[in-house]
Structures are given as structure tokens and as C-alpha cells.
Design a protein around this motif. Structure first.
Motif, PDB file in Angstrom:
ATOM      1  N   SER A 119       0.842  -1.204   0.000  1.00 38.08           N
ATOM      2  CA  SER A 119       0.000   0.000   0.000  1.00 38.08           C
ATOM      3  C   SER A 119       0.876   1.253   0.000  1.00 38.08           C
ATOM      4  N   TYR A 120       1.928   1.209   0.795  1.00 41.34           N
ATOM      5  CA  TYR A 120       2.877   2.323   0.885  1.00 41.34           C
ATOM      6  C   TYR A 120       3.546   2.585  -0.463  1.00 41.34           C
ATOM      7  N   LYS A 121       4.060   1.539  -1.080  1.00 38.45           N
ATOM      8  CA  LYS A 121       4.727   1.719  -2.370  1.00 38.45           C
ATOM      9  C   LYS A 121       3.737   2.178  -3.439  1.00 38.45           C
ATOM     10  N   THR A 122       2.490   1.712  -3.335  1.00 44.71           N
ATOM     11  CA  THR A 122       1.465   2.142  -4.288  1.00 44.71           C
ATOM     12  C   THR A 122       1.184   3.625  -4.149  1.00 44.71           C
ATOM     13  N   ALA A 123       1.012   4.107  -2.897  1.00 45.73           N
ATOM     14  CA  ALA A 123       0.736   5.527  -2.661  1.00 45.73           C
ATOM     15  C   ALA A 123       1.879   6.402  -3.167  1.00 45.73           C
ATOM     16  N   ALA A 124       3.111   6.004  -2.869  1.00 44.30           N
ATOM     17  CA  ALA A 124       4.264   6.777  -3.321  1.00 44.30           C
ATOM     18  C   ALA A 124       4.362   6.779  -4.852  1.00 44.30           C
ATOM     19  N   SER A 125       4.064   5.641  -5.465  1.00 40.33           N
ATOM     20  CA  SER A 125       4.100   5.550  -6.934  1.00 40.33           C
ATOM     21  C   SER A 125       3.036   6.441  -7.567  1.00 40.33           C
ATOM     22  N   ILE A 126       1.848   6.483  -6.947  1.00 40.02           N
ATOM     23  CA  ILE A 126       0.781   7.349  -7.453  1.00 40.02           C
ATOM     24  C   ILE A 126       1.239   8.804  -7.422  1.00 40.02           C
ATOM     25  N   PHE A 127       1.886   9.200  -6.314  1.00 48.87           N
ATOM     26  CA  PHE A 127       2.395  10.570  -6.234  1.00 48.87           C
ATOM     27  C   PHE A 127       3.415  10.846  -7.332  1.00 48.87           C
ATOM     28  N   LEU A 128       4.365   9.939  -7.501  1.00 47.56           N
ATOM     29  CA  LEU A 128       5.402  10.160  -8.513  1.00 47.56           C
ATOM     30  C   LEU A 128       4.788  10.333  -9.900  1.00 47.56           C
ATOM     31  N   LEU A 129       3.805   9.507 -10.229  1.00 42.79           N
ATOM     32  CA  LEU A 129       3.120   9.624 -11.520  1.00 42.79           C
ATOM     33  C   LEU A 129       2.335  10.919 -11.607  1.00 42.79           C
ATOM     34  N   SER A 130       1.543  11.204 -10.589  1.00 38.63           N
ATOM     35  CA  SER A 130       0.657  12.369 -10.606  1.00 38.63           C
ATOM     36  C   SER A 130       1.436  13.674 -10.679  1.00 38.63           C
TER      37      SER A 130
END
Length: 502
Positions: A119-130
Motif C-alpha cells: 500500500s505504501y509503495k502504491t501511494a508513493a508511486s501514485i504521487f510520482l506519476l501524478s
């Protein structure tokens, strides 16, 4: 306006920023300084500097341009701004206390502690993309102006203009990071605010208006309608759509975004961070009134002087976000042209330099583990951070090239469309973490839920007129995206014995 004069101005402006960077990073350029400015920033400097970061070149050009758009936008954007204000208050009273209690460097560390590793890596990845997409789109707008009014005259290709812009930003951020940016953003916000008021003055002077006459003319013009309360189903400007969308876009794009939260986390106490947010909110709302007023004056000026909306270089259709630069650089004289370029450059680069720092911080902390005491200033950690900083600069370059090839719409609408799809899953993740206390997740399934949610949102938005009796989505789509993610997380959740408290 002579392209040579504008180019000399740009060179001088960036020399000033590089000098500031050298001074602020002279005694310290380690990772603690880069990530959180040693947690001793002054709240009033952060509050003022955040204005430039939050507004950006999109507000400076695209928002005024949309006032007279063929779709009849007028001042409808202010409905969205009112929602933004409510969102900022929620961030100050709900999210900031959480982040400070946990003493976070990356705000996505909360997700790791509450929901798990994936979940943590997903949230951080979403930020990087966004943030990469959003910041690239913002920078794309100013590069178009630089290309059209300066570099085309020297035969410089678009890709090289983008590369030069990113290289200049990298040159004054790679050492001092957040510590440098808090100072440079304060300076750039001052230039932005100054340029808004001076632009109003110069346009009023050209129209032979006093300031009171100008605002009375705006009030009685066909551009000043704020509240849209007709045709709820099909009108994307309907008040509730814009207001609710404004709240949740703000929570997602500010409160759940490492970029702007990183500045708040650089202060010593939660009270200072909250003072910063409340002060920033008031100034943000007032400044947007002036940006919309600039838009009305631009269209009044254009009508009086027979100026058409400039055409897009790809589609040859009118492009509203080029009207402001067209008038400022070609119709008001040398001083107004320089003032405009000062404001545009300050607004856009204040956003992009901050974003590059936040992207670098998030990747270093969330994926390379540099927040740990033993890692933050390890021998090779600074070198790794420099490499990551360069990599994100290159990535942003590639994204801008793609956007230029594909996009021909108003940039402000493009940014909020991107946000609705990319930030929505963050809303769902944080909502689950904050409000569902006695359930955990099958952590490995979280990335699947966060990928499916935007896809289902796209299907819903594309077919809403058929499925929902003619309903047309606007920026409130981000709330639906977050809700779909939240429901998906409930489906993959499991009951736990203990209640997690943060």
C-alpha cells in the motif's frame, strides 16, 4: 517586444536564482537540508512562497484565458476556488496534525505504518506519476510562451527550449533542495503578485480606466458570472460540482501530495504549520479574484482593439491560454511585457522547482530508504540523490515532449483532468486508513484496486450521459474515483483484533 530583451531578462533572472542557491547551500547541502530544510523554516516565508507554488503559470495564463472561452466559463472558476479554501482548512486541521505526530519526512510513510508495504509503495508511486504529469503540464505551458515569443526567433527547436528550462531549474535546486526553494519561492511569489497588480494597472491605463471604473466595468460585463445554478445534469460548471470537486482536488493535490506538504513539514511545530496554511488560504482566495479580473480585462481590451484569440500551432484552433501573452508581449509596450514575463516565469518555475525537489525526496525516502537515520547522510547518499534529481529532470523532459505532441486544449482543464484520475486512489487509501480502524488489508491486492479505480472512473465518465440520465462529470470525478478505491479496499479488507491509532 524584442525577443533579445526578453532573453536577456531571463538570463538575469536565473543568475539571481543560482546566486541564491549558492548562498543558501554554502554551509550545508546534505540530505537533511535537501529533504526538510533541517525543520527550522519560518512559517511566514513558507506561507508566502506556497502561493507561487500553488498558483503556477496555469493560474497566471490559463485561468484568465478561460474567462472568455467559447464555453461561457466567465468567473465559474471561483466556485472551484471556494472549494479549495475548504479543502485547505481540512488539511490544516486533520492531515497536518497526523503528519506531525508521526514526525514524517515522506507523508506516504503513514500508509506503510497503517496499511502495509505494498500500500505504501502504491501511494508513493501514485504521487510520482501524478506530480510528474501535473508539473510537466504546468511547465509545458510556460515553454510554449517562451518558444513562441523568444526562441522561435532564433530557430531554437521546442525540445531544446524544454531542455534549457529544466537544466536551469536543476542548476539552482540540486544542492540546497527545500532550503533553497523556500527562499527562491518567496522571491518568485513576490514577483508573481507584483506582476498581477501591475498588469491590471497597465491594462486599465491602456483602456483609460481608473481602478474603480475597471472593476465596475468587469462587474457589468458578460464575463463576471460566478455561480452557475442551472441544469445540474449536463452543466459541468454547476456550483456543487465545482465546489465539491474543489474540496477534494485540494485535499488530494495538496494534503496528500509530498510537494506542498514537504514545505509544511519543514517547520518546527504544528502550530506554525497551521498558521502557514490559514494565512496561505486567505491570500490564495483573494489573489484568484484578481486573476479572474485580469481575464475579464484582457477580453475587454481584445474586443476594443480587434485582437483575436491566438491559434494553436497544432490544430489551428483558437487557444485561450495564449491570449494573455499575446496582449502583454505585443500590445502593451516594453515595461508591461517584461512585467508579464517576470510573473509567468516566477509562477511556473516556483512550481516546477518545488516539484522536482518533492519527486526526488519521495523516491529517495520511499524507495531508497534514505529517511532512516543511518542512511540519510551516508557517504554515497548525496550522490544517489543527485542521480535521482537528474533522472526526474529527464523524465519530465520526455513527458513534456509527449504532451506537446498530443495536447491542444486549455492547460488548466488538462491538469484537473489528470488529477481526477491519478490522485483519486490516494483519497481512497487515506480515507480507509483514517476512518476504517478495525480492518486491515490484503496488502498485495492494493495495487490492483488502485489501477482498476481510474479505469472504472474513465468508463463511467465516458458513458455518464447514457448511464446517469445525461449527467456530465467535472472535477468532482476525483471524489468518485476515491470512493471506488475505498469500496475496493473494503472488499479486500479483513477484520483485525486491535484498533490502530495514529
Amino acid at each position: 517586444m524584442s525577443p533579445t530583451i526578453l532573453l536577456c531578462f531571463l538570463i538575469g533572472y536565473f543568475l539571481l536564482l543560482i546566486i541564491i542557491s549558492f548562498v543558501t547551500s554554502k554551509n550545508s547541502s546534505d540530505n537533511s537540508t535537501f529533504f526538510v530544510a533541517n525543520r527550522n523554516s519560518k512559517w511566514y516565508l513558507v506561507a508566502f512562497g506556497m502561493i507561487g507554488t500553488a498558483l503556477s503559470g496555469v493560474t497566471f495564463i490559463s485561468v484568465p484565458g478561460e474567462v472568455g472561452a467559447p464555453g461561457g466559463n466567465q468567473f465559474q472558476y471561483f466556485q472551484f476556488v471556494l472549494g479549495n479554501a475548504v479543502g485547505f482548512i481540512i488539511i490544516a486541521t486533520v492531515l497536518l496534525p497526523l503528519y506531525y505526530r508521526m514526525n514524517l519526512t515522506s507523508i506516504y510513510s503513514y500508509i506503510e505504518k497503517r496499511l502495509g508495504h505494498y500500500s505504501y509503495k502504491t501511494a508513493a508511486s501514485i504521487f510520482l506519476l501524478s506530480r510528474t504529469l501535473g508539473s510537466a503540464t504546468r511547465l509545458y505551458l510556460v515553454v510554449i510562451v517562451l518558444q513562441r515569443f523568444i526562441f522561435d526567433n532564433y530557430g531554437v527547436p521546442f525540445w531544446l527550449t524544454v531542455l534549457i528550462s529544466l537544466a536551469l531549474i536543476w542548476s539552482y535546486t540540486f544542492k540546497g533542495g527545500l532550503k533553497t526553494i523556500i527562499i527562491t519561492d518567496t522571491l518568485q511569489t513576490f514577483f508573481l503578485v507584483l506582476s498581477v497588480f501591475l498588469t491590471i494597472y497597465f491594462i486599465c491605463n491602456s483602456l483609460d480606466f481608473s481602478i474603480p471604473q475597471a472593476f465596475e466595468t468587469i462587474k457589468s460585463s458578460s464575463y463576471s458570472k460566478i455561480f452557475f445554478l442551472n441544469d445540474f445534469l449536463t452543466n459541468k460548471f454547476y456550483f456543487s460540482k465545482q465546489f465539491i470537486g474543489g474540496i477534494f482536488v485540494t485535499i488530494a493535490m495538496t494534503g496528500l501530495d509530498q510537494d506542498l506538504m514537504q514545505k509544511n513539514l519543514s517547520m518546527g511545530t504544528i502550530k506554525e504549520a497551521q498558521k502557514n496554511m490559514f494565512t496561505f488560504t486567505g491570500v490564495f482566495v483573494i489573489l484568484n479574484v484578481f486573476f479572474l479580473s485580469v481575464g475579464a480585462l484582457l477580453y475587454i481590451f481584445a474586443a476594443k482593439n480587434g485582437i483575436d484569440i491566438p491559434l494553436d500551432h497544432i490544430t489551428a484552433k483558437p487557444r485561450t491560454d495564449l491570449l494573455f501573452p499575446e496582449i502583454a508581449l505585443n500590445n502593451l509596450g516594453a515595461v508591461p511585457a517584461i512585467i508579464f514575463m517576470l510573473g509567468l516565469t516566477a509562477a511556473t518555475f516556483a512550481t516546477t522547482d518545488s516539484a522536482l525537489t518533492a519527486l526526488t525526496t519521495s523516491f529517495c525516502v520511499d524507495f531508497l530508504g534514505m529517511a532512516k537515520t543511518e542512511n540519510v547522510n551516508a557517504k554515497d547518499a548525496v550522490k544517489k540523490r543527485h542521480t535521482v534529481h537528474v533522472a526526474f529532470s529527464i523524465l519530465m523532459f520526455l513527458v513534456i515532449i509527449v504532451i506537446n505532441a498530443l495536447n491542444s486544449s486549455s492547460v488548466v482543464s488538462l491538469i484537473f483532468t489528470i488529477a481526477s484520475y491519478t490522485y483519486g486512489p490516494l483519497l481512497g487509501l487515506y480515507s480507509f486508513g483514517l476512518f476504517v480502524k478495525k480492518r486491515g488489508l490484503h496488502d498485495k491486492l492494493v495495487p490492483i484496486v488502485c489501477l482498476l479505480s481510474p479505469f472504472l472512473c474513465y468508463l463511467l465518465a465516458s458513458n455518464s450521459a447514457t448511464i446517469l440520465g445525461g449527467y456530465v462529470f467535472s472535477v468532482e470525478l476525483i471524489l468518485i474515483n476515491g470512493l471506488i478505491t475505498f469500496i475496493g479496499l473494503l472488499f479486500i479488507s479483513k477484520k483485525t483484533d486491535a484498533q490502530t491509532k495514529f
